[in-house]
Design a protein around this motif. Structure first.
Motif, short mmCIF file in Angstrom:
data_model
loop_
_atom_site.label_atom_id
_atom_site.label_comp_id
_atom_site.label_asym_id
_atom_site.label_seq_id
_atom_site.Cartn_x
_atom_site.Cartn_y
_atom_site.Cartn_z
N VAL A 51 0.73 -1.39 0.00
CA VAL A 51 -0.17 0.00 0.11
C VAL A 51 0.81 1.30 -0.05
N LEU A 52 1.95 1.19 0.64
CA LEU A 52 2.54 2.43 0.81
C LEU A 52 3.08 3.11 -0.35
N PRO A 53 3.86 2.43 -1.38
CA PRO A 53 4.19 3.04 -2.52
C PRO A 53 3.36 3.93 -3.23
N GLY A 54 2.02 3.52 -3.25
CA GLY A 54 1.14 4.35 -4.02
C GLY A 54 0.66 5.57 -3.15
N ALA A 55 0.76 5.41 -1.68
CA ALA A 55 0.47 6.58 -0.96
C ALA A 55 1.40 7.47 -1.08
N ILE A 56 2.76 7.01 -0.97
CA ILE A 56 3.96 7.95 -1.20
C ILE A 56 3.72 8.93 -2.39
N PHE A 57 3.57 7.97 -3.52
CA PHE A 57 3.62 8.78 -4.86
C PHE A 57 2.25 9.84 -4.52
N SER A 58 1.15 9.73 -4.24
CA SER A 58 0.07 10.40 -4.00
C SER A 58 0.61 11.65 -3.19
N MET A 59 1.14 11.51 -2.44
CA MET A 59 1.82 12.40 -1.54
C MET A 59 2.68 13.32 -2.34
N LEU A 60 3.52 12.69 -3.08
CA LEU A 60 4.33 13.56 -3.52
C LEU A 60 3.81 14.45 -4.51
N ILE A 61 2.95 13.78 -5.33
CA ILE A 61 1.91 14.63 -6.52
C ILE A 61 1.52 15.92 -5.81
N VAL A 62 0.85 15.65 -4.57
CA VAL A 62 0.10 16.65 -3.88
C VAL A 62 1.12 17.94 -3.43
N TYR A 63 2.40 17.43 -3.10
CA TYR A 63 3.33 18.31 -2.43
C TYR A 63 3.82 18.97 -3.68
N CYS A 64 4.07 18.36 -5.07
CA CYS A 64 4.63 19.28 -6.04
C CYS A 64 3.86 20.14 -6.62
N LEU A 65 2.28 19.68 -6.73
CA LEU A 65 1.13 20.78 -7.20
C LEU A 65 0.91 21.94 -6.33
N LYS A 66 1.28 21.65 -4.98
CA LYS A 66 0.69 22.67 -3.78
C LYS A 66 0.83 24.22 -4.35
N ASN A 67 1.78 24.32 -5.12
CA ASN A 67 1.88 25.87 -5.31
C ASN A 67 1.78 26.38 -6.93
N VAL A 68 1.12 25.28 -7.46
CA VAL A 68 0.59 25.78 -8.95
C VAL A 68 -0.48 26.70 -8.81
N ASN A 69 -0.40 27.79 -9.63
CA ASN A 69 -1.36 28.81 -9.64
C ASN A 69 -1.97 28.79 -10.87
N VAL A 70 -3.16 28.62 -10.83
CA VAL A 70 -3.99 28.12 -12.22
C VAL A 70 -4.62 29.53 -12.67
N THR A 71 -4.52 30.62 -11.69
CA THR A 71 -5.17 31.82 -12.10
C THR A 71 -4.15 32.86 -12.86
N SER A 72 -3.13 32.43 -12.93
CA SER A 72 -2.09 33.40 -13.60
C SER A 72 -1.51 32.84 -14.99
N TYR A 73 -0.72 33.52 -15.48
CA TYR A 73 0.11 32.98 -16.85
C TYR A 73 0.74 31.58 -16.56
N SER A 74 0.41 30.83 -17.48
CA SER A 74 0.94 29.46 -17.57
C SER A 74 -0.42 28.49 -17.26
N TYR A 75 -1.09 29.11 -16.39
CA TYR A 75 -2.17 28.39 -15.79
C TYR A 75 -2.06 27.05 -15.33
N GLY A 76 -0.86 26.43 -15.00
CA GLY A 76 -0.70 25.24 -14.61
C GLY A 76 -0.45 24.22 -15.81
N LEU A 77 -0.36 24.88 -17.07
CA LEU A 77 -0.24 23.97 -17.98
C LEU A 77 1.05 23.11 -18.22
N PRO A 78 2.23 23.85 -17.85
CA PRO A 78 3.48 23.10 -18.02
C PRO A 78 3.53 21.74 -17.04
N GLU A 79 2.88 21.91 -15.80
CA GLU A 79 2.68 20.77 -14.90
C GLU A 79 1.84 19.71 -15.49
N LEU A 80 0.45 20.21 -16.01
CA LEU A 80 -0.29 19.19 -16.61
C LEU A 80 0.21 18.43 -17.76
#
Length: 116
Positions: A51-80
């Motif tokens: 179970v833990l590998p999936g949980a750890i990857f999920s936490m990493l994704i949330v951590y990496c995307l926490k500062n993505v601003n979808v209201t300013s230029y680039s709108y999170g497109l590079p990340e997506l």
């Protein structure tokens, strides 16, 4: 940066070096000594290993995307786009290193060359 280590004696330096080495070796070898082939692995350890590998990857994704601003230029497109490339590469090649490297290279190229 190394100025703070100037006044450290050689005995203290080697003691710290030895302690770091022992700590690193303990974290590497201890699981193999505890969970060897002679003993059966407990059910909850097997469950955590599943179970833990999936949980750890999920936490990493949330951590990496926490500062993505979808209201300013680039709108999170590079990340997506990089996430889509990573998922595609993983489904296609089924190799973790290729997926991670491909997604990282894609993201860096996008933010350095396209979304300036």
């Amino acid at each position: 940066m190394l100025d703070k280590f100037k006044n450290m004696g050689w005995k203290k330096f080697y003691l710290i070096y030895a302690m770091c080495t022992l700590g690193t070796m303990a974290t590497r070898f201890l699981p193999f000594m505890i969970f060897n082939e002679k003993r059966t692995t407990l059910k909850y350890i097997t469950y955590l290993g599943r179970v833990l590998p999936g949980a750890i990857f999920s936490m990493l994704i949330v951590y990496c995307l926490k500062n993505v601003n979808v209201t300013s230029y680039s709108y999170g497109l590079p990340e997506l786009i990089a996430i889509i490339v990573t998922v595609f590469l993983h489904k296609w090649k089924k190799q973790m290193l290729v997926s991670i490297a491909g997604g990282t290279i894609c993201y860096m190229l996008l933010v350095q060359l396209v979304f300036i």
